[in-house]
Design a protein around this motif. Structure first.
Motif, PDB file in Angstrom:
ATOM      1  N   MET A   1       0.877  -1.160  -0.233  1.00 17.55           N
ATOM      2  CA  MET A   1       0.014   0.054   0.036  1.00 17.55           C
ATOM      3  C   MET A   1       0.925   1.239  -0.162  1.00 17.55           C
ATOM      4  SD  MET A   1      -3.089  -1.505   2.490  1.00 17.55           S
ATOM      5  CE  MET A   1      -3.657  -0.039   3.030  1.00 17.55           C
ATOM      6  N   LEU A   2       1.870   1.398   0.758  1.00 22.39           N
ATOM      7  CA  LEU A   2       2.921   2.540   0.802  1.00 22.39           C
ATOM      8  C   LEU A   2       3.207   2.675  -0.582  1.00 22.39           C
ATOM      9  CD1 LEU A   2       5.135   2.016   4.047  1.00 22.39           C
ATOM     10  CD2 LEU A   2       3.666   3.849   3.273  1.00 22.39           C
ATOM     11  N   ALA A   3       3.807   1.606  -1.254  1.00 20.07           N
ATOM     12  CA  ALA A   3       4.276   1.665  -2.888  1.00 20.07           C
ATOM     13  C   ALA A   3       3.168   2.091  -3.549  1.00 20.07           C
ATOM     14  CB  ALA A   3       4.922   0.204  -3.077  1.00 20.07           C
ATOM     15  N   ALA A   4       1.982   1.928  -3.393  1.00 21.41           N
ATOM     16  CA  ALA A   4       1.014   2.531  -4.266  1.00 21.41           C
ATOM     17  C   ALA A   4       0.274   3.787  -3.906  1.00 21.41           C
ATOM     18  CB  ALA A   4      -0.097   1.384  -4.143  1.00 21.41           C
ATOM     19  N   GLY A   5       1.088   4.467  -2.711  1.00 21.53           N
ATOM     20  CA  GLY A   5       0.945   5.770  -2.617  1.00 21.53           C
ATOM     21  C   GLY A   5      -0.374   5.959  -1.507  1.00 21.53           C
ATOM     22  N   VAL A   6      -0.486   4.934  -0.958  1.00 18.57           N
ATOM     23  CA  VAL A   6      -1.389   5.107   0.276  1.00 18.57           C
ATOM     24  C   VAL A   6      -0.816   5.767   1.603  1.00 18.57           C
ATOM     25  CG1 VAL A   6      -2.855   4.076   1.943  1.00 18.57           C
ATOM     26  CG2 VAL A   6      -2.694   3.208  -0.382  1.00 18.57           C
ATOM     27  N   THR A   7      -1.702   6.856   2.092  1.00 16.77           N
ATOM     28  CA  THR A   7      -0.986   7.598   3.060  1.00 16.77           C
ATOM     29  C   THR A   7      -1.364   6.955   4.370  1.00 16.77           C
ATOM     30  OG1 THR A   7      -1.459   9.819   1.912  1.00 16.77           O
ATOM     31  CG2 THR A   7      -0.983  10.052   4.272  1.00 16.77           C
ATOM     32  N   PHE A   8      -0.278   6.749   5.311  1.00 11.78           N
ATOM     33  CA  PHE A   8      -0.298   6.147   6.545  1.00 11.78           C
ATOM     34  C   PHE A   8      -0.007   7.236   7.369  1.00 11.78           C
ATOM     35  CE2 PHE A   8      -0.246   2.036   4.269  1.00 11.78           C
ATOM     36  CZ  PHE A   8      -0.885   1.300   4.989  1.00 11.78           C
ATOM     37  N   GLU A   9      -0.765   7.235   8.634  1.00 11.13           N
ATOM     38  CA  GLU A   9      -0.623   8.191   9.699  1.00 11.13           C
ATOM     39  C   GLU A   9       0.607   7.921  10.571  1.00 11.13           C
ATOM     40  OE1 GLU A   9      -4.409   9.125  11.467  1.00 11.13           O
ATOM     41  OE2 GLU A   9      -5.219   9.676   9.644  1.00 11.13           O
ATOM     42  N   GLN A  10       0.643   6.645  10.607  1.00 11.74           N
ATOM     43  CA  GLN A  10       1.948   6.104  11.644  1.00 11.74           C
ATOM     44  C   GLN A  10       2.266   5.089  11.138  1.00 11.74           C
ATOM     45  OE1 GLN A  10      -1.083   4.231  14.941  1.00 11.74           O
ATOM     46  NE2 GLN A  10      -1.369   6.386  14.501  1.00 11.74           N
ATOM     47  N   ALA A  11       3.465   4.644  11.627  1.00 15.30           N
ATOM     48  CA  ALA A  11       4.140   3.185  11.487  1.00 15.30           C
ATOM     49  C   ALA A  11       3.202   2.309  12.488  1.00 15.30           C
ATOM     50  CB  ALA A  11       5.535   3.089  12.024  1.00 15.30           C
ATOM     51  N   PRO A  12       3.135   0.984  11.594  1.00  7.84           N
ATOM     52  CA  PRO A  12       2.571  -0.084  12.456  1.00  7.84           C
ATOM     53  C   PRO A  12       2.782  -0.191  13.944  1.00  7.84           C
ATOM     54  CG  PRO A  12       3.297  -0.932  10.465  1.00  7.84           C
ATOM     55  CD  PRO A  12       3.910   0.414  10.579  1.00  7.84           C
ATOM     56  N   ARG A  13       1.542  -0.440  14.884  1.00  8.41           N
ATOM     57  CA  ARG A  13       2.083  -0.365  16.207  1.00  8.41           C
ATOM     58  C   ARG A  13       1.445  -1.944  16.698  1.00  8.41           C
ATOM     59  NH1 ARG A  13      -2.457   2.741  15.834  1.00  8.41           N
ATOM     60  NH2 ARG A  13      -4.099   2.385  17.340  1.00  8.41           N
ATOM     61  N   HIS A  14       1.878  -2.193  17.826  1.00  2.00           N
ATOM     62  CA  HIS A  14       1.139  -3.448  18.421  1.00  2.00           C
ATOM     63  C   HIS A  14       0.302  -3.239  19.392  1.00  2.00           C
ATOM     64  CE1 HIS A  14       4.150  -5.869  16.177  1.00  2.00           C
ATOM     65  NE2 HIS A  14       4.999  -5.035  16.350  1.00  2.00           N
ATOM     66  N   GLU A  15      -0.833  -3.621  19.658  1.00  3.54           N
ATOM     67  CA  GLU A  15      -1.688  -3.629  20.327  1.00  3.54           C
ATOM     68  C   GLU A  15      -2.322  -5.008  21.077  1.00  3.54           C
ATOM     69  OE1 GLU A  15      -3.145  -0.624  21.596  1.00  3.54           O
ATOM     70  OE2 GLU A  15      -2.440   0.886  20.156  1.00  3.54           O
ATOM     71  N   PRO A  16      -3.084  -5.300  22.091  1.00  6.51           N
ATOM     72  CA  PRO A  16      -3.405  -6.479  22.725  1.00  6.51           C
ATOM     73  C   PRO A  16      -4.184  -7.032  21.721  1.00  6.51           C
ATOM     74  CG  PRO A  16      -3.557  -4.598  24.613  1.00  6.51           C
ATOM     75  CD  PRO A  16      -3.224  -3.940  23.154  1.00  6.51           C
ATOM     76  N   TYR A  17      -4.971  -6.669  20.908  1.00 11.51           N
ATOM     77  CA  TYR A  17      -5.941  -6.940  19.880  1.00 11.51           C
ATOM     78  C   TYR A  17      -5.292  -7.285  18.498  1.00 11.51           C
ATOM     79  CZ  TYR A  17      -6.314  -2.139  18.536  1.00 11.51           C
ATOM     80  OH  TYR A  17      -6.146  -0.706  18.373  1.00 11.51           O
ATOM     81  N   GLY A  18      -3.914  -6.792  18.428  1.00 12.83           N
ATOM     82  CA  GLY A  18      -3.405  -6.998  16.977  1.00 12.83           C
ATOM     83  C   GLY A  18      -2.295  -5.959  16.488  1.00 12.83           C
ATOM     84  N   THR A  19      -1.812  -6.275  15.496  1.00 11.31           N
ATOM     85  CA  THR A  19      -0.864  -5.013  14.949  1.00 11.31           C
ATOM     86  C   THR A  19      -1.656  -4.100  13.792  1.00 11.31           C
ATOM     87  OG1 THR A  19       0.958  -6.632  15.077  1.00 11.31           O
ATOM     88  CG2 THR A  19       1.329  -4.710  13.750  1.00 11.31           C
ATOM     89  N   VAL A  20      -1.415  -2.778  14.074  1.00 14.62           N
ATOM     90  CA  VAL A  20      -2.560  -1.835  13.518  1.00 14.62           C
ATOM     91  C   VAL A  20      -1.595  -0.842  12.972  1.00 14.62           C
ATOM     92  CG1 VAL A  20      -2.976  -0.742  15.560  1.00 14.62           C
ATOM     93  CG2 VAL A  20      -4.610  -0.702  13.609  1.00 14.62           C
ATOM     94  N   ALA A  21      -2.134  -0.196  11.729  1.00 13.51           N
ATOM     95  CA  ALA A  21      -1.698   0.908  11.150  1.00 13.51           C
ATOM     96  C   ALA A  21      -2.794   1.798  10.576  1.00 13.51           C
ATOM     97  CB  ALA A  21      -0.612   0.481  10.097  1.00 13.51           C
ATOM     98  N   VAL A  22      -2.787   2.820  10.871  1.00 14.04           N
ATOM     99  CA  VAL A  22      -3.992   3.980  10.445  1.00 14.04           C
ATOM    100  C   VAL A  22      -3.618   4.430   9.092  1.00 14.04           C
ATOM    101  CG1 VAL A  22      -5.297   5.792  11.063  1.00 14.04           C
ATOM    102  CG2 VAL A  22      -4.681   4.290  12.832  1.00 14.04           C
ATOM    103  N   PHE A  23      -4.433   4.383   8.268  1.00 15.58           N
ATOM    104  CA  PHE A  23      -4.497   5.016   6.862  1.00 15.58           C
ATOM    105  C   PHE A  23      -5.640   5.740   6.589  1.00 15.58           C
ATOM    106  CE2 PHE A  23      -6.048   1.144   5.429  1.00 15.58           C
ATOM    107  CZ  PHE A  23      -6.952   1.118   4.774  1.00 15.58           C
ATOM    108  N   GLN A  24      -5.438   6.593   5.382  1.00 16.98           N
ATOM    109  CA  GLN A  24      -6.467   7.146   4.895  1.00 16.98           C
ATOM    110  C   GLN A  24      -6.675   6.908   3.405  1.00 16.98           C
ATOM    111  OE1 GLN A  24      -5.581  11.586   5.004  1.00 16.98           O
ATOM    112  NE2 GLN A  24      -5.218  11.549   7.075  1.00 16.98           N
ATOM    113  N   ASP A  25      -8.215   6.655   3.179  1.00 19.27           N
ATOM    114  CA  ASP A  25      -8.440   6.634   1.783  1.00 19.27           C
ATOM    115  C   ASP A  25      -8.337   7.818   0.981  1.00 19.27           C
ATOM    116  OD1 ASP A  25     -10.701   8.054   2.211  1.00 19.27           O
ATOM    117  OD2 ASP A  25     -12.057   6.235   2.161  1.00 19.27           O
TER     118      ASP A  25
END
Length: 133
Positions: A95-119
């Motif tokens: 997705m990064l290579a396709a130009g998707v904008t992520f607000e932050q690097a992936p982070r680990h949470e108790p429920y899983g690994t998450v990265a916030v992006f914008q459409d």
């Protein structure tokens, strides 16, 4: 059986939205049919998998000023959409290579690994690899 089958995302242009969701996010175009009425509206459905078993998005072109004002802010600025993956590192890199904008690097949470992006419109999404178990 009952399930949530579609969630509408208000867009400004069908073709631009189809390109973003299929090319940048890797969704597949499940349906693109003209609607009755002759106003150019279409029934456009994209989905994240090829099985057709999960929830899909209905790309709904804004009709009127009130709907146009909601493009990109359908959930009041909070994350409102959740894209599950079995390999966050793979999908994040693609997705990064396709130009998707992520607000932050992936982070680990108790429920899983998450990265916030914008459409394409600024709606906030979680790319989420659920925790094992």
């Amino acid at each position: 059986m009952r399930r949530v089958a579609l969630v509408a995302v208000v867009v400004d242009d069908y073709d631009k939205a189809i390109r973003f969701y299929t090319e940048a996010l890797g969704f597949r175009l499940a349906e693109d049919s003209p609607r009755a009425g002759g106003d150019g509206s279409r029934w456009v459905v994209v989905e994240p998998d090829t099985e057709g078993a999960g929830t899909a998005l209905l790309l709904a072109r804004a009709d009127g000023e009130a709907q146009r004002a909601r493009i990109g802010d359908q959930t009041g600025g909070r994350v409102g959409f959740f894209l599950y993956t079995d390999d966050l590192a793979r999908d994040h890199a693609r997705m990064l290579a396709a130009g998707v904008t992520f607000e932050q690097a992936p982070r680990h949470e108790p429920y899983g690994t998450v990265a916030v992006f914008q459409d394409l419109y600024g709606n906030r999404w979680d790319l989420l690899q659920p925790a094992a178990g």
